[in-house]
Motif scaffolding. Structure first.
Motif, short mmCIF file in Angstrom:
data_model
loop_
_atom_site.label_atom_id
_atom_site.label_comp_id
_atom_site.label_asym_id
_atom_site.label_seq_id
_atom_site.Cartn_x
_atom_site.Cartn_y
_atom_site.Cartn_z
N ALA B 119 54.29 99.94 71.91
CA ALA B 119 54.01 98.54 71.81
C ALA B 119 52.80 98.44 72.23
O ALA B 119 52.08 97.89 72.08
CB ALA B 119 54.89 98.33 72.89
N PHE B 120 51.86 99.11 73.32
CA PHE B 120 50.89 99.48 73.22
C PHE B 120 50.05 99.54 72.11
O PHE B 120 49.19 99.00 72.07
CB PHE B 120 50.57 100.92 73.61
CG PHE B 120 49.39 100.93 74.56
CD1 PHE B 120 48.55 100.31 75.39
CD2 PHE B 120 48.55 102.65 74.39
CE1 PHE B 120 46.95 100.89 76.27
CE2 PHE B 120 47.16 102.37 74.31
CZ PHE B 120 46.37 101.51 75.32
N LEU B 121 50.41 100.35 71.17
CA LEU B 121 49.77 100.75 70.29
C LEU B 121 49.59 99.50 69.12
O LEU B 121 48.50 98.87 68.82
CB LEU B 121 49.69 101.30 68.97
CG LEU B 121 49.70 103.17 69.78
CD1 LEU B 121 50.22 104.60 68.90
CD2 LEU B 121 48.32 103.53 69.98
N LEU B 122 50.63 98.44 68.98
CA LEU B 122 50.75 97.28 68.92
C LEU B 122 50.12 96.03 69.42
O LEU B 122 49.30 95.36 68.61
CB LEU B 122 52.57 96.75 68.52
CG LEU B 122 53.66 97.81 67.47
CD1 LEU B 122 54.88 97.46 67.70
CD2 LEU B 122 53.09 96.99 66.13
N ALA B 123 49.54 95.79 70.49
CA ALA B 123 49.55 95.22 71.01
C ALA B 123 47.31 95.01 70.64
O ALA B 123 46.35 94.56 71.06
CB ALA B 123 48.99 95.68 72.88
N LEU B 124 47.24 96.65 70.53
CA LEU B 124 45.89 96.89 69.70
C LEU B 124 45.46 96.22 68.36
O LEU B 124 44.14 95.93 67.82
CB LEU B 124 45.02 98.00 69.87
CG LEU B 124 45.34 98.99 71.25
CD1 LEU B 124 44.72 100.55 70.96
CD2 LEU B 124 44.73 98.41 72.64
#
Lengths: 149, 366
Positions: B119-124
């Motif tokens: 989720a964190f990496l997709l937010a980037l």
């Protein structure tokens, strides 16, 4: 500039993940280390209490009756303090989720918690767990953990 | 190396698949948050019972704060799913999810931690340019791909950690772990109708040792196989079968479906680069077109009824690949299996059969 920032971030992310993975063995449950199905271990737990008279008695089903300071009897239940299903079953061989070390740590911590959250019991001097652990099918090892009150 | 880094930092592609993955990940976040809410209702606030925080107890939320935290997680998950301020919602979901794990390590599970990492990496990345009710108005093509590539690296890292730790463990390497699992759970297989002779055959030391080595080899192969164009499709298929086998034999919460969702990020970042022409006068052609439209979740095909031209040679469907080559019959079917997620498990056997027909299916790009 953005390219440099992206590279710095990516390097920091991978380094952080690498450190967490490399040090997972130092944590009993291997948390943050992605060690899937790391073991096939079992654990069987028995609970004992040491009474004021100095006798050591096994606690069946994690429930016992003890008196408070005023002499009133109370039914004490391990399960009312520890709700996690694989940390409140006694005398039954269970799968040791996340490995033998993880379950030993969790049961020991739960013992500490229960021993210090039963003020209504002034008769029990100590609680003790006997942990029978069979790691990956190897011979069972017995560990005793005691918390004095 | 410098060239590789420059390509990684400046690569652009279509963000459609990123949007699809973000929306599904939102669904997983929703399920996790809902499960936490269910546990709160059923068992009560975890802080009232035994719990084991990674962080100091004073940082563990109170009952009321925890209720709000779960409500916010549910709200953020919905925002991620529908695509409303999706990247902020992904960031918030990841932060609150990891915080929740830190509050009670008894509730720690690898699949949950993986979910928050993804989720964190997709937010980037520009995951809000497609499948979103309020989307970034930038065109979905020409989107920066660096965060998607980092998420791919995270997938590989999970395999490296899992396979590597097994490789370094003699009990795992020698099949002792698998043998013990078989010994303890064989009754479930027998109960499910697996013949005793099959269970016995798989329970021998030689078989469990071979299976252990195959599992380790699979995980380590995926670390590199997913990134090489020549092996990518096979790696995706092999990994899919590996995870479906695990799903059928173990309880792993959302891990199977999360990993298979992340596999979509390995699809070439373009949209409708292949064409599927169908004969609207044939029921089989219309049926195939309808099925492809229904299951083409990664927008691999432009589906068109063909006009009378040189394509029409008695086939119900004709697929035109990226390179302009055409596939019909079993080869077209193999191409559909290769690109439609629900049919993907059938890709290898279909491609194998197709390889005996004229031309086969040799392209390595998804």
């Amino acid at each position: 500039m953005w390219d440099g920032a992206k590279a710095t971030f990516a390097a920091a992310w991978m380094a952080a993940q690498g450190i967490l993975i490399a040090t997972a063995g130092e944590r009993p449950d291997g948390a943050f280390g992605f060690r899937m199905f790391s073991e096939s271990s079992t654990i069987e737990v028995h609970l004992f209490r040491e009474t004021a008279e100095g006798s050591r008695v096994e606690v069946d089903g994690g429930e016992w009756v003890a008196k408070d300071r005023d002499g009133a009897a109370h039914r004490i239940s391990w399960g009312s303090h520890v709700r996690e299903p694989n940390l409140n079953v006694f005398g039954v061989t269970m799968h040791a989720a996340y490995g033998a070390a993880a379950q030993t740590q969790r049961w020991s911590a739960a013992l500490e918690y229960v021993a210090h959250h039963i003020p209504e019991d002034v008769e029990t001097r100590a609680l003790e767990l006997e942990l029978g652990v069979r790691r990956n099918g190897h011979p069972k090892t017995l560990t005793r953990v005691q918390v004095r009150r | 190396m410098r060239d590789l880094f420059h390509r990684w930092a400046t690569e652009v592609g279509d963000a459609f698949v990123l949007g699809v993955v973000r929306s599904i990940v939102g669904g997983f976040l929703f399920l996790q948050a809902l499960s936490a809410a269910g546990e709160l209702a059923r068992v009560g606030y975890f802080g009232d019972h035994f719990h084991l925080p990674f962080i100091p107890e004073r940082f563990v939320p109170s009952h009321d704060a925890y209720v709000v935290l779960i409500a916010v997680r549910i709200l953020l998950a919905v925002m991620v799913t529908v695509g409303h301020r999706a990247r902020y919602a992904l960031l918030g979901s990841a932060a609150l999810g990891v915080y929740t794990l830190l509050c009670n390590r008894v509730e720690f599970h690898h699949n949950r931690y993986s979910l928050y990492c993804y989720a964190f990496l997709l937010a980037l990345g520009p995951s809000d340019r497609a499948i979103a009710i309020t989307r970034d108005e930038s065109p979905s093509d020409g989107a920066p791909m660096w965060a998607q590539r980092l998420a791919q690296a995270q997938v590989a890292l999970v395999y490296l950690a899992s396979g590597g730790s097994k490789l370094l463990d003699p009990d795992w390497r020698d099949g002792v772990v698998i043998a013990d699992r078989f010994a303890r759970y064989a009754y479930q297989a027998l109960g499910a109708g697996v013949p005793q002779s099959v269970v016995d055959a798989f329970s021998t030391p030689a078989a469990t040792s071979a299976l252990a080595k195959a599992a380790i080899a699979t995980e380590l192969f995926l670390v590199v196989g997913l990134f090489d164009k020549r092996t990518r499709v096979f790696a995706l298929w092999w990994g899919t079968m590996f995870h479906l086998t695990i799903e059928a034999t173990s309880k792993v919460e959302i891990f199977t479906w999360l990993t298979l969702t992340m596999y979509a990020l390995f699809a070439t970042p373009d949209v409708r680069a292949r064409k599927l022409f169908f004969d609207p006068s044939r029921a089989r052609g219309r049926y195939a077109a309808r099925l492809v439209r229904l299951f083409d979740w990664l927008a691999r095909f432009e589906v068109k009824a063909w006009k009378p031209d040189d394509l029409k040679q008695g086939h119900s469907i004709v697929i035109v690949r990226r390179d302009g080559s055409r596939a019909t019959g079993i080869r077209a079917l193999a191409m559909c299996a290769r690109t439609l997620p629900v049919l993907f498990p059938l890709w290898a056997p279909l491609a194998f059969i197709a390889s005996f027909t004229k031309g086969g299916d040799a392209s390595a790009r998804v």
